[in-house]
Design a protein around this motif. Structure first.
Motif, short mmCIF file in Angstrom:
data_model
loop_
_atom_site.label_atom_id
_atom_site.label_comp_id
_atom_site.label_asym_id
_atom_site.label_seq_id
_atom_site.Cartn_x
_atom_site.Cartn_y
_atom_site.Cartn_z
N ILE A 14 0.89 -1.16 0.00
CA ILE A 14 0.00 0.00 0.00
C ILE A 14 0.92 1.21 0.00
O ILE A 14 1.75 1.36 0.90
CB ILE A 14 -0.93 0.03 1.23
N GLU A 15 0.79 2.03 -1.03
CA GLU A 15 1.70 3.17 -1.20
C GLU A 15 0.92 4.45 -1.39
O GLU A 15 -0.12 4.44 -2.05
CB GLU A 15 2.59 2.97 -2.43
N LEU A 16 1.45 5.54 -0.87
CA LEU A 16 0.91 6.86 -1.14
C LEU A 16 1.81 7.50 -2.18
O LEU A 16 2.99 7.72 -1.93
CB LEU A 16 0.88 7.72 0.13
N HIS A 17 1.27 7.74 -3.37
CA HIS A 17 2.01 8.41 -4.43
C HIS A 17 1.66 9.89 -4.36
O HIS A 17 0.50 10.26 -4.55
CB HIS A 17 1.66 7.84 -5.80
N ASP A 18 2.65 10.72 -4.05
CA ASP A 18 2.46 12.15 -3.86
C ASP A 18 3.24 12.87 -4.94
O ASP A 18 4.46 13.01 -4.86
CB ASP A 18 2.96 12.54 -2.47
N GLY A 19 2.53 13.30 -6.00
CA GLY A 19 3.19 13.91 -7.14
C GLY A 19 2.95 15.40 -7.21
O GLY A 19 1.88 15.89 -6.88
N ARG A 20 3.97 16.12 -7.66
CA ARG A 20 3.90 17.58 -7.83
C ARG A 20 4.38 17.94 -9.23
O ARG A 20 4.80 17.07 -9.98
CB ARG A 20 4.73 18.26 -6.76
N ALA A 21 4.33 19.20 -9.55
CA ALA A 21 4.70 19.68 -10.88
C ALA A 21 6.03 19.07 -11.31
O ALA A 21 7.00 19.07 -10.56
CB ALA A 21 4.77 21.20 -10.90
N GLY A 22 6.03 18.54 -12.52
CA GLY A 22 7.22 17.90 -13.08
C GLY A 22 7.26 16.40 -12.88
O GLY A 22 7.96 15.68 -13.57
N GLY A 23 6.48 15.89 -11.92
CA GLY A 23 6.46 14.45 -11.64
C GLY A 23 5.64 13.69 -12.67
O GLY A 23 4.74 14.24 -13.31
N SER A 24 5.98 12.42 -12.84
CA SER A 24 5.23 11.56 -13.77
C SER A 24 5.66 10.12 -13.57
O SER A 24 6.64 9.84 -12.87
CB SER A 24 5.49 11.97 -15.22
N LEU A 25 4.93 9.23 -14.17
CA LEU A 25 5.36 7.85 -14.36
C LEU A 25 5.35 7.69 -15.88
O LEU A 25 4.42 7.17 -16.47
CB LEU A 25 4.42 6.86 -13.68
N ASN A 26 6.38 8.24 -16.49
CA ASN A 26 6.44 8.39 -17.94
C ASN A 26 7.06 7.16 -18.58
O ASN A 26 8.12 7.23 -19.20
CB ASN A 26 7.22 9.66 -18.30
N ASP A 27 6.41 6.03 -18.39
CA ASP A 27 6.87 4.78 -18.98
C ASP A 27 5.63 4.03 -19.46
O ASP A 27 4.96 3.37 -18.66
CB ASP A 27 7.64 3.95 -17.96
N PRO A 28 5.30 4.12 -20.73
CA PRO A 28 4.07 3.49 -21.23
C PRO A 28 4.09 1.97 -21.14
O PRO A 28 3.06 1.33 -21.35
CB PRO A 28 3.98 3.97 -22.68
N ARG A 29 5.23 1.37 -20.81
CA ARG A 29 5.31 -0.09 -20.67
C ARG A 29 5.53 -0.51 -19.21
O ARG A 29 5.94 -1.62 -18.93
CB ARG A 29 6.39 -0.64 -21.59
N HIS A 30 5.17 0.39 -18.29
CA HIS A 30 5.27 0.07 -16.86
C HIS A 30 4.10 -0.84 -16.48
O HIS A 30 2.97 -0.66 -16.94
CB HIS A 30 5.19 1.35 -16.01
N PHE A 31 4.39 -1.83 -15.66
CA PHE A 31 3.33 -2.67 -15.07
C PHE A 31 3.81 -3.08 -13.69
O PHE A 31 4.97 -2.91 -13.35
CB PHE A 31 3.00 -3.88 -15.96
N ASP A 32 2.90 -3.60 -12.87
CA ASP A 32 3.21 -3.94 -11.49
C ASP A 32 3.62 -5.41 -11.40
O ASP A 32 2.82 -6.28 -11.02
CB ASP A 32 2.02 -3.61 -10.59
N ASN A 33 4.85 -5.66 -11.78
CA ASN A 33 5.41 -7.01 -11.86
C ASN A 33 5.29 -7.73 -10.53
O ASN A 33 5.65 -7.19 -9.49
CB ASN A 33 6.87 -6.93 -12.30
N GLY A 34 4.78 -8.93 -10.55
CA GLY A 34 4.66 -9.75 -9.34
C GLY A 34 3.31 -9.63 -8.66
O GLY A 34 2.97 -10.45 -7.82
N SER A 35 2.54 -8.61 -8.99
CA SER A 35 1.22 -8.44 -8.41
C SER A 35 0.17 -8.97 -9.38
O SER A 35 0.45 -9.20 -10.56
CB SER A 35 0.96 -6.97 -8.09
N THR A 36 -1.07 -9.13 -8.88
CA THR A 36 -2.16 -9.67 -9.69
C THR A 36 -3.21 -8.60 -10.01
O THR A 36 -3.67 -8.50 -11.14
CB THR A 36 -2.83 -10.86 -8.97
N VAL A 37 -3.60 -7.83 -9.00
CA VAL A 37 -4.59 -6.77 -9.16
C VAL A 37 -4.04 -5.50 -8.53
O VAL A 37 -3.46 -5.55 -7.44
CB VAL A 37 -5.94 -7.14 -8.51
N THR A 38 -4.24 -4.37 -9.20
CA THR A 38 -3.84 -3.07 -8.68
C THR A 38 -5.07 -2.20 -8.53
O THR A 38 -5.95 -2.21 -9.38
CB THR A 38 -2.83 -2.38 -9.62
N VAL A 39 -5.13 -1.45 -7.41
CA VAL A 39 -6.21 -0.52 -7.15
C VAL A 39 -5.58 0.85 -6.90
O VAL A 39 -4.73 0.99 -6.02
CB VAL A 39 -7.04 -0.94 -5.91
#
Length: 169
Positions: A46-71
């Motif tokens: 369980i993670e809190l993602h706290d993003g501000r100006a300039g932040g991103s997850l700029n990887d169109p091939r990102h996935f949550d390896n090892g997990s089954t379902v993400t919420v």
């Protein structure tokens, strides 16, 4: 373990969201098998993602390896930019509408990204579910990691009261 211990009712309600995933994406669409799989899942992180100006997850091939379902639950939307997108068949990026309190529930293997935040603050609570034990470490480890070809417990598991007792080596 800390989230469950601190706010057990919220933990239970958020954990129930895993059952809202599109079950056609699992086990060839067999609803009974998929439902059984979803019941067996535990919280990986369980993670809190706290993003501000300039932040991103700029990887169109990102996935949550090892997990089954993400919420993903949007907690704050006082930002511009920062659109959540999934890479669809053919490589097209599909941006999803996402308002405060909304939950996006998807198979963890699905490619997803967050566009560049151009202003303000974007806060999201992210829960990943997997088939392993509920993770009690302070990161996404699988508790047992190879070192020189031999299994060993991560540092958190060695020093935490809950982790080591849940692992069989």
């Amino acid at each position: 373990g800390l989230f469950r211990a601190t706010v057990p009712e919220l933990h239970r309600r958020l954990s129930e969201l895993r059952h809202r995933v599109d079950v056609s994406r699992f086990d060839g669409g067999d609803a009974a098998s998929a439902s059984e799989l979803l019941r067996s899942l535990n919280v990986r992180c369980i993670e809190l993602h706290d993003g501000r100006a300039g932040g991103s997850l700029n990887d169109p091939r990102h996935f949550d390896n090892g997990s089954t379902v993400t919420v993903d639950v949007l907690l704050e939307d006082s930002f511009t930019g920062g659109a959540f997108g999934t890479t669809e068949a053919g490589g097209a990026l599909h941006e999803h509408e996402f308002s405060v309190g909304d939950a996006l529930v998807f198979p963890s293997y699905k490619y997803h990204s967050v566009g560049r935040i151009t202003g303000g603050r974007r806060r999201t609570l992210v829960l990943e579910f997997w088939q392993g034990d509920e993770n009690r470490c302070n990161h996404r480890c699988e508790l047992i990691r190879p070192r020189a070809g031999e299994p060993y417990l991560c540092e958190d598991a060695q020093t935490s009261d809950g982790c080591a007792g849940r692992v069989s080596v």
